[in-house]
Design a protein around this motif. Structure first.
Motif, PDB file in Angstrom:
ATOM      1  N   CYS A  30      46.668  35.652  36.888  1.00 57.67           N
ATOM      2  CA  CYS A  30      47.806  36.553  36.687  1.00 57.67           C
ATOM      3  C   CYS A  30      47.310  37.956  36.370  1.00 57.67           C
ATOM      4  O   CYS A  30      46.139  38.164  36.049  1.00 57.67           O
ATOM      5  N   LEU A  32      48.003  41.225  33.929  1.00 56.57           N
ATOM      6  CA  LEU A  32      48.636  41.704  32.707  1.00 56.57           C
ATOM      7  C   LEU A  32      48.624  43.229  32.733  1.00 56.57           C
ATOM      8  O   LEU A  32      47.559  43.848  32.806  1.00 56.57           O
ATOM      9  N   ALA A 112      47.877  35.287  27.961  1.00 54.24           N
ATOM     10  CA  ALA A 112      47.008  35.389  29.137  1.00 54.24           C
ATOM     11  C   ALA A 112      46.622  34.009  29.653  1.00 54.24           C
ATOM     12  O   ALA A 112      46.487  33.805  30.859  1.00 54.24           O
ATOM     13  N   LYS A 142      53.602  40.425  32.690  1.00 52.43           N
ATOM     14  CA  LYS A 142      52.714  39.364  33.153  1.00 52.43           C
ATOM     15  C   LYS A 142      53.215  38.903  34.520  1.00 52.43           C
ATOM     16  O   LYS A 142      54.307  38.355  34.636  1.00 52.43           O
TER      17      LYS A 142
END
Length: 427
Positions: A30, A32, A112, A142
């Motif tokens: 992902c 951030l 995270a 996110k």
């Protein structure tokens, strides 16, 4: 005779190979993004802005991944329950900004590693209303990497903004200036042919090395690589360092190199300093950086409306390749000559520029159908408003994030100091 009413056909879109690799049972990556606010955050319009501005940007933000009858992943539109995507953490009241820094860092490290629910679109927003030493409040986006790359997602963010001088006008940015194409006449043949030969050799060499690193050759265990299984799912510590972009430009001008050469040299040198401080014997351990490179031909800012067109010059999605770059070994003599790291970085970057391996390795994912997880150390950078922000992700309990940050800062200071001791433009 009875007629069975046909069910409405679901509208789906195939998931790209890269999107599938980034969202699998063994890998989930992902992005951030943190927006620092100068004023306290007012969340009264959050749901309205998400519904009326954010979701309409692209169908991906209202879609989930599903398997069709042939087992091929597709994007399927669903009804978005916005309350499931907005998070407002609760911290103790009345703490110092330094204490809130710690709470914020712990919070961002927790989210995270948390996996996205596959039953809802792959994005979240976190509103942190407590003042840190850097901001009065923070908004954390996110976003799963399967949604798109940095170029696509930054375009989405910019599409949500309005011009301060005239909100009715579209955002505009200065166009990028590229040098004109070199002369391709017959008189340049003696230059072009050697370059072509060099490009072919470098492409074969780089692609072969990336193929080996992706499949067979592993780095040594070292202070920056634990080698543990499923390290990508273990807790991480995220920290940031800020450098003056003007200062880096001064080093660049003194040495006659590029900004990327300087930044890469700092990271190489700082990484080896950290390894030396933790375990001197690991100074020359085999270490490899996996570098992701954008393969788009970018001539300037493109709105989301332009990127989602069928014939878009720079379409929405993930468009990048990767290259394996060996982190230079540092002998005792090299540790006393930090500018050698910049020299090595320049040589590597120049050679990679004459290689087409980055495009081939982008296709390599489609052949291998696998992608190894992140290591114990990840580094990303973004420059904005005269500052270079370096974000460092380290495996919690294995790497010392504060010590690594200190080593990067030491590397910057030593390279800067050494650059002042030589004639301008000579390295």
């Amino acid at each position: 005779m009875e007629f069975k009413e046909e069910e409405e056909e679901e509208v789906t879109e195939p998931v790209s190979p890269t999107g599938q690799y980034f969202n699998s049972s063994v890998l989930s990556i992902c992005i951030l993004a943190v927006l620092e606010s100068e004023v306290p955050i007012d969340d009264s319009l959050t749901m309205t802005l998400l519904k009326d501005v954010f979701l309409p940007i692209n169908p991906r933000f209202s879609s989930i991944m599903v398997d069709d009858k042939n087992g091929v992943k597709q994007w399927k539109r669903v009804e978005v329950q916005l309350q499931n995507h907005v998070n407002i953490p609760i911290f103790p009241i009345g703490l110092s900004t330094t204490s809130y820094d710690s709470y914020f860092n712990d919070y961002i490290s927790r989210i995270a590693r948390k996996q996205f629910p596959q039953s809802q679109p792959l994005w979240e927003i976190h509103l942190v209303k407590y003042p840190t030493s850097k901001a009065a409040g923070n908004i954390i986006f996110k976003l799963h990497h399967a949604l798109g790359d940095g170029f696509s997602l930054m375009g989405a963010l910019l599409s949500c903004l309005q011009r301060a001088d005239n909100p009715s006008l579209s955002l505009t940015f200065p166009s990028l200036q590229f040098p004109s194409n070199p002369d391709c006449s017959f008189s340049k043949l003696n230059i072009t042919v050697p370059k072509c030969i060099s490009s072919i050799f470098n492409t074969i060499s780089d692609f072969g090395w990336s193929l080996l690193k992706s499949s067979f050759v592993e780095d040594s265990r070292s202070p920056i690589r634990s080698g543990d299984e499923e390290v990508q799912f273990k807790p991480i510590v995220i920290s940031t360092i800020t450098f003056s972009l003007d200062h880096i430009k001064q080093i660049k001008s003194r040495l006659g190199v590029t900004i990327n050469d300087v930044i890469t040299g700092i990271i190489f040198y700082g990484t080896r300093l950290y390894m030396q401080n933790v375990d001197y014997k690991s100074t020359n351990a085999r270490s490899t950086a996996l570098v992701l490179l954008n393969t788009r031909v970018i001539s300037g800012y493109r709105s989301v409306k332009e990127t989602v067109k069928p014939d878009a010059e720079s379409p929405w999605g993930n468009q990048f390749g990767f290259l394996h770059v060996s982190v230079p070994e540092l002998t005792d003599s090299r540790f006393s000559k930090p500018l050698e790291c910049v020299t090595i970085a320049r040589e590597i970057i120049q050679r990679k520029r004459s290689s087409l391996a980055v495009n081939l390795t982008g296709r390599l994912l489609e052949v291998l159908r696998k992608f190894r997880g992140p290591e114990s150390l990840t580094i990303t950078m973004v420059s904005y408003a005269g500052k270079l922000r370096v974000a460092v992700g380290t495996e919690k309990g294995f790497m010392d994030s504060q010590k690594f940050k200190s080593c990067l800062e030491t590397a910057f200071e030593m390279i800067s100091k050494s650059s002042c001791e030589i004639p301008s433009g000579i390295i």
